[in-house]
Write a protein that holds these residues in place. Sequence first.
Motif, PDB file in Angstrom:
ATOM      1  N   TYR A 146     -26.769  24.523 -19.597  1.00  7.80           N
ATOM      2  CA  TYR A 146     -27.177  23.781 -18.407  1.00  7.80           C
ATOM      3  C   TYR A 146     -26.601  24.354 -17.121  1.00  7.80           C
ATOM      4  CZ  TYR A 146     -28.336  19.939 -21.652  1.00  7.80           C
ATOM      5  OH  TYR A 146     -28.853  19.182 -22.657  1.00  7.80           O
TER       6      TYR A 146
ATOM      7  N   ASP B  69     -34.285  15.133 -16.977  1.00  5.07           N
ATOM      8  CA  ASP B  69     -35.463  15.991 -17.142  1.00  5.07           C
ATOM      9  C   ASP B  69     -35.126  17.265 -17.913  1.00  5.07           C
ATOM     10  OD1 ASP B  69     -38.263  16.747 -16.493  1.00  5.07           O
ATOM     11  OD2 ASP B  69     -37.298  18.327 -15.341  1.00  5.07           O
ATOM     12  N   LEU B  70     -34.005  17.898 -17.573  1.00  4.84           N
ATOM     13  CA  LEU B  70     -33.596  19.112 -18.272  1.00  4.84           C
ATOM     14  C   LEU B  70     -33.248  18.810 -19.727  1.00  4.84           C
ATOM     15  CD1 LEU B  70     -31.431  20.977 -15.612  1.00  4.84           C
ATOM     16  CD2 LEU B  70     -33.768  21.485 -16.329  1.00  4.84           C
TER      17      LEU B  70
ATOM     18  N   THR C  27     -34.528  16.454 -21.564  1.00  7.18           N
ATOM     19  CA  THR C  27     -35.797  16.237 -22.268  1.00  7.18           C
ATOM     20  C   THR C  27     -36.461  17.565 -22.611  1.00  7.18           C
ATOM     21  OG1 THR C  27     -36.139  14.099 -21.180  1.00  7.18           O
ATOM     22  CG2 THR C  27     -38.079  15.190 -22.106  1.00  7.18           C
ATOM     23  N   THR C  28     -36.457  18.498 -21.660  1.00  5.16           N
ATOM     24  CA  THR C  28     -37.028  19.823 -21.914  1.00  5.16           C
ATOM     25  C   THR C  28     -36.284  20.527 -23.041  1.00  5.16           C
ATOM     26  OG1 THR C  28     -37.674  20.034 -19.593  1.00  5.16           O
ATOM     27  CG2 THR C  28     -37.595  22.059 -20.887  1.00  5.16           C
ATOM     28  N   HIS C  29     -34.972  20.448 -23.007  1.00  4.23           N
ATOM     29  CA  HIS C  29     -34.127  21.057 -24.032  1.00  4.23           C
ATOM     30  C   HIS C  29     -34.493  20.512 -25.421  1.00  4.23           C
ATOM     31  CE1 HIS C  29     -29.705  22.177 -25.215  1.00  4.23           C
ATOM     32  NE2 HIS C  29     -30.530  22.314 -26.241  1.00  4.23           N
TER      33      HIS C  29
ATOM     34  N   ASN D 158     -37.168  18.836 -26.395  1.00  6.40           N
ATOM     35  CA  ASN D 158     -38.563  19.129 -26.773  1.00  6.40           C
ATOM     36  C   ASN D 158     -38.741  20.585 -27.189  1.00  6.40           C
ATOM     37  OD1 ASN D 158     -39.415  16.511 -26.401  1.00  6.40           O
ATOM     38  ND2 ASN D 158     -40.172  16.849 -24.319  1.00  6.40           N
ATOM     39  N   ASN D 159     -38.011  21.495 -26.556  1.00  7.32           N
ATOM     40  CA  ASN D 159     -38.064  22.899 -26.964  1.00  7.32           C
ATOM     41  C   ASN D 159     -37.531  23.088 -28.381  1.00  7.32           C
ATOM     42  OD1 ASN D 159     -39.184  23.685 -24.574  1.00  7.32           O
ATOM     43  ND2 ASN D 159     -37.415  24.799 -23.818  1.00  7.32           N
TER      44      ASN D 159
ATOM     45  N   PHE E 270     -35.218  28.559 -20.539  1.00  4.28           N
ATOM     46  CA  PHE E 270     -35.673  28.018 -19.250  1.00  4.28           C
ATOM     47  C   PHE E 270     -34.511  27.831 -18.287  1.00  4.28           C
ATOM     48  CE2 PHE E 270     -34.555  24.258 -21.626  1.00  4.28           C
ATOM     49  CZ  PHE E 270     -34.138  23.313 -20.706  1.00  4.28           C
ATOM     50  N   TYR E 271     -33.292  27.614 -18.812  1.00  6.83           N
ATOM     51  CA  TYR E 271     -32.126  27.543 -17.929  1.00  6.83           C
ATOM     52  C   TYR E 271     -31.911  28.893 -17.237  1.00  6.83           C
ATOM     53  CZ  TYR E 271     -30.719  23.257 -20.402  1.00  6.83           C
ATOM     54  OH  TYR E 271     -30.659  22.002 -20.941  1.00  6.83           O
TER      55      TYR E 271
ATOM     56  N   GLU F 202     -34.465  29.355 -14.473  1.00  6.55           N
ATOM     57  CA  GLU F 202     -34.195  28.521 -13.301  1.00  6.55           C
ATOM     58  C   GLU F 202     -32.968  29.017 -12.539  1.00  6.55           C
ATOM     59  OE1 GLU F 202     -34.736  24.356 -13.444  1.00  6.55           O
ATOM     60  OE2 GLU F 202     -36.274  24.440 -14.996  1.00  6.55           O
TER      61      GLU F 202
END
Length: 308
Positions: A145, A151-152, A154-156, A158-159, A261-262, A265
């Motif tokens: 992170y 939100d992050l 949730t993305t984590h 779900n990935n 994705f971290y 970003e």
Amino acid sequence: MKIPVLLTMLLLCALTGHTQQLDAIKYPNGYLYFHTYGSGAPVIVLSGGPGNSCLQQEEVAIALGKKYRSILLEQRGTGLSVPVPFDSTTINLQAAMDDLNRLLQHLRLKRAVFYGHSWGAMLAMSFAANYPDKVKALVLADPGYYKFSADLLTTHVNNLRARLGASDVVLIDTLDKKINEGKGSKADSALYTKTIRLAYIYNKSLIDSMLTKINGPKTNLLMQQLMVNDLRRVHYDLSKNLFHYKGPISIIAGSQDPLAFYTYELKVIRPDIKLYWIQAAGHFPMFEQQAAFDQQLLSVMDTAVKYP
């Protein structure tokens, strides 16, 4: 808990065939231990977690020790570095950064190159943001992170789920419920860990050998929970202060890392970040593609240690 003093003790490790030095720094709450491999330009090595044993990144430290003075820290709350008391007053982000300052002071270093994997990368970036003059360069592997947000998270999650088969998703949901209700056994916890770790690696058939490297000695779950709680408390967000650090940042990551994705970003936050991708690797490219990872790491490190 009384911690024995181990100062300037040379150890010959038969399992890995390398010489290392184990030292300790005394501070008000106990001793902070660290291992040194090789000689030359200093590189501080920070393992992931939080709460994982430093030995998870020992092979990286050994590889770096062939060319540099590789310093592998047993972070406070892991391994032998057990503070007294062991609670939120001694396990928090500021305390972790204070320990890095202690380490630099003990080694008589004004600044150093920092390597960190996952949580170790988060800690290295936090230290650079707060003490920019003490960091020569950041070389990061699959950082976690850069800020805490729903939100992050949730993305984590779900990935991770997207990288598991349907039966695996059902299994982790069942085990998660059982464990949270206090009905889970040690076998349930081990199976949950093994199943969720499948999402972090590329070659699922290697899960058993990967778990040996990933888990290593048992994770200190109390340290992990205390640190996560503190990151929430301080509203951890590197997007607000990473710009304080002006030096170079390089990231080496597995192309199939569910946390990639971290990295992307972070590149948005700091466009000057240099990215290097390791194919056929997830969150632990140093294990899945060791030769390719070590080659890329040493190449990047050659540039980092030469930074003025």
